[in-house]
Design a protein around this motif. Structure first.
Motif, PDB file in Angstrom:
ATOM      1  N   VAL A  50       0.836  -1.205   0.000  1.00  0.00           N
ATOM      2  CA  VAL A  50       0.000   0.000   0.000  1.00  0.00           C
ATOM      3  C   VAL A  50       0.868   1.250   0.000  1.00  0.00           C
ATOM      4  CG1 VAL A  50      -1.814   1.264   1.214  1.00  0.00           C
ATOM      5  CG2 VAL A  50      -1.695  -1.244   1.365  1.00  0.00           C
ATOM      6  N   GLN A  51       0.722   2.056  -1.028  1.00  0.00           N
ATOM      7  CA  GLN A  51       1.451   3.324  -1.052  1.00  0.00           C
ATOM      8  C   GLN A  51       0.585   4.354  -0.322  1.00  0.00           C
ATOM      9  OE1 GLN A  51       4.443   3.687  -3.167  1.00  0.00           O
ATOM     10  NE2 GLN A  51       4.833   5.699  -2.298  1.00  0.00           N
ATOM     11  N   ALA A  52       0.902   4.598   0.942  1.00  0.00           N
ATOM     12  CA  ALA A  52       0.041   5.458   1.753  1.00  0.00           C
ATOM     13  C   ALA A  52       0.296   6.931   1.456  1.00  0.00           C
ATOM     14  CB  ALA A  52       0.256   5.177   3.231  1.00  0.00           C
ATOM     15  N   LEU A  53       1.524   7.277   1.083  1.00  0.00           N
ATOM     16  CA  LEU A  53       1.845   8.657   0.698  1.00  0.00           C
ATOM     17  C   LEU A  53       2.706   8.591  -0.561  1.00  0.00           C
ATOM     18  CD1 LEU A  53       2.847  10.217   4.139  1.00  0.00           C
ATOM     19  CD2 LEU A  53       0.703  10.583   2.904  1.00  0.00           C
ATOM     20  N   ALA A  91      -6.877   7.807   2.952  1.00  0.00           N
ATOM     21  CA  ALA A  91      -6.160   8.604   1.957  1.00  0.00           C
ATOM     22  C   ALA A  91      -4.705   8.813   2.350  1.00  0.00           C
ATOM     23  CB  ALA A  91      -6.851   9.955   1.788  1.00  0.00           C
ATOM     24  N   GLY A  92      -4.375   8.615   3.620  1.00  0.00           N
ATOM     25  CA  GLY A  92      -2.991   8.782   4.044  1.00  0.00           C
ATOM     26  C   GLY A  92      -2.781   9.972   4.963  1.00  0.00           C
ATOM     27  N   LYS A  93      -3.871  10.563   5.453  1.00  0.00           N
ATOM     28  CA  LYS A  93      -3.748  11.762   6.294  1.00  0.00           C
ATOM     29  C   LYS A  93      -3.003  11.449   7.596  1.00  0.00           C
ATOM     30  CE  LYS A  93      -8.268  12.180   6.490  1.00  0.00           C
ATOM     31  NZ  LYS A  93      -8.709  10.991   5.750  1.00  0.00           N
ATOM     32  N   VAL A  99      -5.892  18.408  -0.240  1.00  0.00           N
ATOM     33  CA  VAL A  99      -6.693  17.191  -0.332  1.00  0.00           C
ATOM     34  C   VAL A  99      -5.803  16.036  -0.762  1.00  0.00           C
ATOM     35  CG1 VAL A  99      -8.755  16.140  -1.292  1.00  0.00           C
ATOM     36  CG2 VAL A  99      -8.624  18.626  -1.066  1.00  0.00           C
ATOM     37  N   LEU A 100      -5.854  14.976   0.012  1.00  0.00           N
ATOM     38  CA  LEU A 100      -5.137  13.746  -0.362  1.00  0.00           C
ATOM     39  C   LEU A 100      -6.141  12.718  -0.852  1.00  0.00           C
ATOM     40  CD1 LEU A 100      -2.561  12.988   2.515  1.00  0.00           C
ATOM     41  CD2 LEU A 100      -2.161  14.157   0.343  1.00  0.00           C
ATOM     42  N   ASP A 101      -5.714  11.945  -1.842  1.00  0.00           N
ATOM     43  CA  ASP A 101      -6.533  10.829  -2.276  1.00  0.00           C
ATOM     44  C   ASP A 101      -5.585   9.698  -2.658  1.00  0.00           C
ATOM     45  OD1 ASP A 101      -8.807   9.412  -2.915  1.00  0.00           O
ATOM     46  OD2 ASP A 101      -8.799  10.107  -5.002  1.00  0.00           O
ATOM     47  N   ASN A 129       2.029  10.803  11.067  1.00  0.00           N
ATOM     48  CA  ASN A 129       2.971   9.889  11.707  1.00  0.00           C
ATOM     49  C   ASN A 129       4.380  10.031  11.149  1.00  0.00           C
ATOM     50  OD1 ASN A 129       1.043   8.885  13.402  1.00  0.00           O
ATOM     51  ND2 ASN A 129       0.511   7.160  12.083  1.00  0.00           N
ATOM     52  N   VAL A 130       4.465  10.320   9.856  1.00  0.00           N
ATOM     53  CA  VAL A 130       5.785  10.547   9.276  1.00  0.00           C
ATOM     54  C   VAL A 130       6.340  11.876   9.778  1.00  0.00           C
ATOM     55  CG1 VAL A 130       7.030  10.989   7.132  1.00  0.00           C
ATOM     56  CG2 VAL A 130       5.374   9.122   7.251  1.00  0.00           C
TER      57      VAL A 130
END
Ligand SMILES: Nc1ncnc2c1ncn2[C@@H]1O[C@H](COP(=O)(O)OP(=O)(O)O)[C@@H](O)[C@H]1O
Ligand SMILES: [Mg+2]
Lengths: 349, 307, 255
Positions: free
Chosen positions: C17-20, C41-43, C224-226, C48-49
C-alpha cells in the motif's frame, strides 16, 4: 490543637514506633523475629527499587534479583578474606549502587525495543545468566568461589564499630540484629524518601507516561530511551545497596540466594502491594517477607493443635499457603492490597 | 564429527519436548495474550501421574511399552482437568484486571501445584523404570536410542495433529477467530470462554505427554522438574515468536539443538574457560541476541505500532 | 507570510500500500491549514511521518527555516511540533492535570538530583509547570476535572485534554488528527471556538478533519489527499469546487 503541629506529631509517632519495634518484637517473640524484620527491610528496599522499573515505568523485569546479587558479591569480594580486601562499608555501598546502576543500564540497553512479555523473558534470562556466572566463576580463575559462596565476609561497621557484636548502650546490651535493624530502617527511609521525591517529579511523570502510552510519551518530547535506562539504573542501584547490606549482614553469600524465585518474590511484593503506589509496595514487601516466616513457625504447632500430629511437612505447608495467598489476594484485589488513592477514589466515585 | 551429530540427535530429542510444551504457552498467549506461568507444573503433574500408574502396571507384569501407554492414558485426562481448573480459577475471573494480576495468580498456582506434588509424591526423585526399548543404533559415529526416535516421532505426530486441528477444523477456525478478535468472534457466535477452556485443555494434554517424555528420557521425575522445563519451553516460544504455533515448534527444536551443541562445544569455543555448566547461559544468550535483531521472535509478526 | 513547514516529496508505503506518494505541501505561519481526504487517503500517515513515528521512505521536511530531524519523535517535539491522535492517546491512569504536566516535559529540566533534593530551582519549576497546566485546563474548559483520571473523562473532554497536553508543549505548529470525531454539535462548536482562539493567539494549526463544514469554515487553506496523492491545495472555496476533489469524495467513502 493547631494544624501545623499535626505532620510533626505523625513523624514523631512513626519514629517512636520504628524505634520501639525491635524491642516489642524481640522481647515478645525472640530475637529471631528481629532478624525477620531486618530481612523485611531489605525486601522493602528491593521492592521499592523494582517498583521504579515495573510500577512506575511499566517495564516487566523478571531478573531484578541480579542487581541484588551484584551488590552482594561486590561487598563480599571487597570485604572478605577471599581476596584479602577489607574495604570500609561506607565506600562499598555507594560503589555497589553505582556498579549495579551501570549493570542496569548495560542490561537495559539491549531490551529497549522489546515490549511486555518479551522484555520479561529477556530480563529473566539476564538474571539467570548472572546467577550462572556466579555459580561457575570459580575456575579457571577463582573469582566468586562458585556454589560454595563466599564466607567470613566483614560485618558492616559504622565508625569502626561492627554491627555484628552487641553494643553496650545505657547499660543495655543491644544485640547485632537490633543494630542492623536501625541501620536498615534508616536506609529504607532514605530509599522511601528518594522514591517519593522521584514519583512526584518531572522524571516520575515521564516514567508513568511511558508506562501508560509510549507513543504519546514520545510525541510529548520524552526521550523514551534515556528515561527507560534511567529507570533501570535507579531501580538497579537500590538493589545494589540492598545487596551490599545483605552481604554484610549475613557475612556470607552464595548464588543460591539469587535464584529466579527471589526475583519472582520481589515482583509479587510490588504487584500484591499495589504497583506504582509506594505505601502499597512497602506493605507488600513487609507482608511477603514476614508471612512465610509466620507460616514457617505456625505450621507445625497449629497442625498439632488441630490434628494432634504434624500431617504435612511445615515447609511445604508454608509454601502452599503462600501460593494460595497470592491467588486469593489477586482474585479479590486485582489492583493490589493498597492501590493508589486516585485509583481508589475513582473506583468509588 | 561424531560429537556434532551426537549433539544434534540429543538436541532434536530435547527440542521436540520443548516444542510440545512451548505449544501450550504459545496457544494460550495467542488467544489471551497471557503467559501461563503454571504450564510447567502441568508437565510435572503429568509426568508424576503417569509414573504412579506405570509402576504398578509394570509390577503387575504388563509389557513395558503397554505400561507406559497406560500411564499416558491416565496422565492426559488428569492434566486436561488440571488445565481446565487453572484457567477457571486463576485466569477467568481476571479477564479485565490489570495486566500483571493474572501473572501473579499464575505464580501462585505454580507454587501451590509444586507443593501439592511434593505432599503427594514426596521430595525425592522418582526413577522412571527402564521400560522403553533402549536399543542403541549407530548413525555416522553417533548413537541414538529407540526411545529418542520414538520421542521425536510422537512429538512430530502430535504437532502435525495440532496444526491440522487449528488450520482445518471448525474448532480451529473458532480458535483463530478468537485469537484475532474475541469480540468479533463472539458476535459471530463463537463462545470465547469455551474456546479458551479448550485451548488450556489441549495445551495441557500436550504437556502431559511431554512430561512422560522428559521422565523417560532422563530416567527421573520429581516435583521440581516443571519449573526449569517450563522456563525453557517459554523461552523457546518467545524465540520462535510467541503466539505463533509454527514458531513454537521451530523455537523448541532450535533451543534444544542450541543447548546440546552449546553443552558439547562451549568448552572448545572458550578455550576451556567455560564448561558445560554454562549451557543455560548459552540458551538465554541466543534468545537475547535473536530478540535484539528480531524483537518479535523468529516467526512472530513484525509489530509496527499503529499510531 | 512566512513559511513554517514545508514538506517535499514525502513517500511512505506499507507493504504493497502506497500510503503517501510524493506529497509536498507548504504551511504558512499563523494559518489554519486543513488536511482532508477520504478514509485511508494517508492523512494520519502523513502525521505519523511528520512526527517521527514512522520512518519516511523518501522526502523531507523543513520547519521554521531549518531542516527537520524526523529520526525520533522527541526530536520533532523539541523542534516545536505537537500533535493529537485520531484515536485519543492519553495517559489513561494519570489525572487530567498530570497529563498536561507531562506536556511540559521539554519546557522543564529537573533531573534525578533536582527531584530528590527538591531545591529552590526545582520547586519553582514544579510550581510553574502546575500553574501552566491549570491554566491550560481552564483554557480548554475542563479545569473542573483536573484531578479525575484521564480514562474517566467523557469523550469530548478527552479530546480537549489531548489538545491541552499538546498546547503545554508551546508548539509552533499544532497538528490535530480529527479532533471533532465523535463529538456532538455543541462540542464541535466549542472546539471550533477553541481552534479559532488558538489562531488568534498566533499559533499555526494543521488540521485533519472529516467534518466538511468545520474545515471549510475554519481553514485558511486546504490540501486534499486521495490514495496518498495530493490532488488539490488551495483556499476552501476553490477546493470545494475542484472536480478532482468532488470525484474523490463521490467515488470514495463519504467524508
Ligand atoms: N501501521 C500501518 N501498517 C500498515 N498499513 C497502514 C498503517 N498505517 C496506515 N496504513 C495504511 O495506509 C493507508 C492510509 O491510512 P491512514 O493514513 O490511516 O488514512 P487516513 O488517516 O487518511 O484515513 C491505509 O490504506 C492504511 O490501511
Ligand atoms: Mg486517519
Amino acid at each position: 490543637m493547631n494544624t501545623h503541629a499535626k505532620p510533626w506529631q505523625g513523624i514523631v509517632l512513626i519514629a517512636l514506633v520504628l524505634a520501639a519495634l525491635p524491642f516489642a518484637v524481640g522481647l515478645g517473640m525472640g530475637n529471631a523475629w528481629v532478624r525477620v524484620l531486618d530481612f523485611a527491610l531489605l525486601y522493602i528496599m528491593l521492592a521499592l527499587g523494582l517498583n521504579i522499573v515495573v510500577g512506575f515505568a511499566g517495564l516487566l523485569d523478571l531478573g531484578y534479583i541480579a542487581f541484588y546479587a551484584i551488590g552482594a558479591y561486590l561487598y563480599a569480594l571487597l570485604a572478605s578474606p577471599h581476596f584479602g580486601l577489607h574495604w570500609p562499608t561506607w565506600a562499598i555501598l555507594p560503589l555497589g549502587a553505582l556498579v549495579s546502576g551501570l549493570f542496569g543500564i548495560l542490561l537495559g540497553a539491549p531490551t529497549l525495543r522489546l515490549r511486555g512479555d518479551y522484555l520479561a523473558i529477556v530480563t529473566l534470562g539476564f538474571g539467570e545468566i548472572v546467577r550462572i556466572f556466579l555459580n561457575n566463576l570459580n575456575s579457571p580463575v577463582n573469582i566468586t568461589n562458585g556454589p560454595q559462596g563466599i564466607a567470613r565476609i566483614d560485618p558492616i561497621s559504622i565508625a569502626g564499630v561492627p554491627l555484628s557484636k552487641p553494643l553496650e548502650f545505657l547499660g543495655l546490651a543491644l544485640p547485632g540484629v537490633y543494630l542492623y535493624y536501625y541501620l536498615f530502617v534508616l536506609l529504607a527511609l532514605v530509599i522511601i524518601f528518594i522514591s517519593l521525591r522521584l514519583e512526584d517529579s518531572r522524571i516520575g511523570r515521564a516514567w508513568v507516561a511511558i508506562r501508560e502510552d509510549e507513543v504519546a510519551a514520545k510525541t510529548c518530547g520524552i526521550n523514551v530511551r534515556n528515561v527507560k535506562l534511567l529507570a533501570f539504573a535507579m531501580g538497579a542501584s537500590f538493589g545494589g545497596v540492598a545487596g551490599g547490606l545483605f552481604a554484610g549482614f549475613q557475612e556470607f553469600v552464595s548464588p543460591e540466594s539469587f535464584s529466579l524465585m527471589e526475583s519472582v518474590m520481589v515482583l509479587c511484593m510490588v504487584v500484591l502491594g499495589g504497583m506504582g503506589h509506594i505505601p502499597g509496595v512497602i506493605l507488600g514487601g513487609l507482608l511477603l517477607a514476614v508471612l512465610p516466616e509466620v507460616l514457617r513457625h505456625g505450621a507445625a504447632p497449629v497442625q498439632k493443635l488441630l490434628f494432634g500430629k504434624v500431617l504435612i511437612d511445615p515447609e511445604s505447608l508454608r509454601m502452599l499457603l503462600f501460593g494460595l495467598t497470592l491467588i486469593l489476594v489477586m482474585l479479590y484485589r486485582p489492583a493490589g492490597l493498597w492501590p493508589s488513592a486516585t485509583r481508589k477514589r475513582e473506583l468509588s466515585a | 564429527m561424531d560429537t556434532f551429530l551426537q549433539q544434534i540427535f540429543n538436541g532434536l530429542t530435547l527440542g521436540s519436548i520443548y516444542a510440545l510444551v512451548a505449544l501450550g504457552y504459545t496457544m494460550v498467549y495467542g488467544i489471551m495474550g497471557l503467559v501461563n506461568f503454571a504450564h510447567g507444573e502441568v508437565v510435572m503433574i503429568g509426568a508424576l501421574t503417569a509414573l504412579a500408574v506405570i509402576k504398578p502396571l509394570a509390577a503387575a507384569g504388563l509389557p513395558g511399552p503397554l505400561a507406559v501407554l497406560g500411564g499416558i492414558a491416565v496422565a492426559i485426562p488428569v492434566a486436561m482437568l488440571l488445565g481446565f481448573c487453572i484457567e477457571r480459577i486463576a485466569y477467568r475471573p481476571l479477564r479485565n484486571a490489570p495486566r500483571l494480576a493474572p501473572l501473579i495468580t499464575a505464580i501462585g498456582v505454580s507454587i501451590v501445584l509444586q507443593q501439592l506434588a511434593m505432599i503427594i509424591w514426596g521430595r525425592n526423585y522418582h526413577s522412571f523404570p527402564p521400560l522403553m526399548p533402549a536399543t542403541v543404533r549407530e548413525f555416522g559415529g553417533a548413537q541414538i536410542t529407540d526411545l529418542q526416535i520414538i520421542i521425536v516421532i510422537v512429538a512430530g505426530a502430535m504437532m502435525v495433529g495440532l496444526l491440522l486441528l487449528v488450520n482445518v477444523t471448525r474448532l480451529g477456525r473458532a480458535m483463530r477467530a478468537t485469537a484475532e478478535n474475541p469480540q468479533i468472534a463472539g458476535l459471530m457466535g463463537v463462545d470465547a470462554n469455551r474456546i479458551i477452556s479448550l485451548t488450556f485443555v489441549i495445551g495441557s494434554a500436550l504437556a502431559a505427554v511431554a512430561g512422560v517424555m522428559v521422565a523417560a528420557n532422563y530416567g527421573i521425575a520429581h516435583y521440581n522438574m516443571g519449573f526449569i522445563l517450563g522456563l525453557k519451553a517459554f523461552t523457546a516460544a518467545v524465540l520462535g515468536g510467541i503466539g505463533n504455533l509454527a514458531g513454537a515448534m521451530l523455537g523448541g527444536i532450535l533451543l534444544g539443538i542450541i543447548e546440546s551443541l552449546g553443552a558439547g562445544y562451549i568448552g572448545d569455543l572458550t578455550g576451556g574457560f567455560m564448561g558445560s555448566d554454562y549451557q543455560d547461559v548459552f540458551a538465554f544468550f541466543v534468545l537475547i541476541v535473536v530478540l535484539i535483531f528480531r524483537p518479535s521472535g523468529l516467526m512472530g509478526e513484525k509489530v509496527s505500532e499503529r499510531a | 507570510m512566512n513559511v513554517l513547514l514545508e514538506a517535499v516529496g514525502i513517500n511512505k508505503s506499507f507493504g504493497g500500500v502506497q500510503a503517501l506518494r510524493d506529497v509536498s505541501l507548504t504551511i504558512r505561519q499563523g494559518e489554519i491549514y486543513g488536511l482532508i481526504g477520504p478514509n485511508g487517503a494517508g492523512k494520519t500517515t502523513f502525521f505519523n511521518v511528520l512526527t517521527g513515528l514512522y520512518a519516511a521512505d523518501g522526502g523531507g521536511f523543513s520547519f521554521d527555516g531549518q531542516p527537520l530531524d524526523i529520526a525520533a519523535p522527541h526530536l520533532v517535539a523539541a523542534a516545536g511540533i505537537a500533535r493529537t491522535f485520531q484515536n485519543i492517546r492519553l495517559f489513561a491512569n494519570m489525572t487530567a492535570l498530570e497529563n498536561v504536566m507531562v506536556g511540559r516535559h521539554l519546557k522543564s529540566r529537573a533531573g534525578v538530583i533536582g527531584a530528590v533534593l527538591k531545591n529552590a530551582g526545582t520547586r519553582s519549576e514544579e510550581a510553574a509547570i502546575e500553574r501552566r497546566a491549570v491554566e491550560l485546563l481552564h483554557y480548554v474548559g475542563i479545569a473542573d476535572h483536573a484531578n479525575a483520571l484521564a480514562r474517566h473523562l467523557s469523550y469530548g473532554d478527552q479530546r480537549r485534554l489531548e489538545i491541552a497536553r499538546a498546547l503545554a508543549m508551546e508548539p509552533k505548529l499544532l497538528a490535530l488528527d480529527e479532533p471533532a470525531a465523535g463529538m456532538n454539535a455543541t462540542e464541535t462548536g466549542a472546539l471550533r471556538l477553541l481552534i479559532e482562539g488558538l489562531k488568534n493567539d498566533g499559533l499555526t494549526v494543521l488540521l485533519i478533519e472529516h467534518d466538511v463544514k468545520l474545515v471549510m469554515g475554519l481553514c485558511d487553506r486546504v490540501v486534499v489527499l486521495d490514495y496518498g496523492e495530493k490532488i488539490a491545495e488551495d483556499v476552501p472555496e476553490k477546493v470545494r469546487r475542484d472536480p478532482k476533489v468532488i470525484e474523490a469524495y463521490l467515488g470514495g467513502a463519504v467524508a
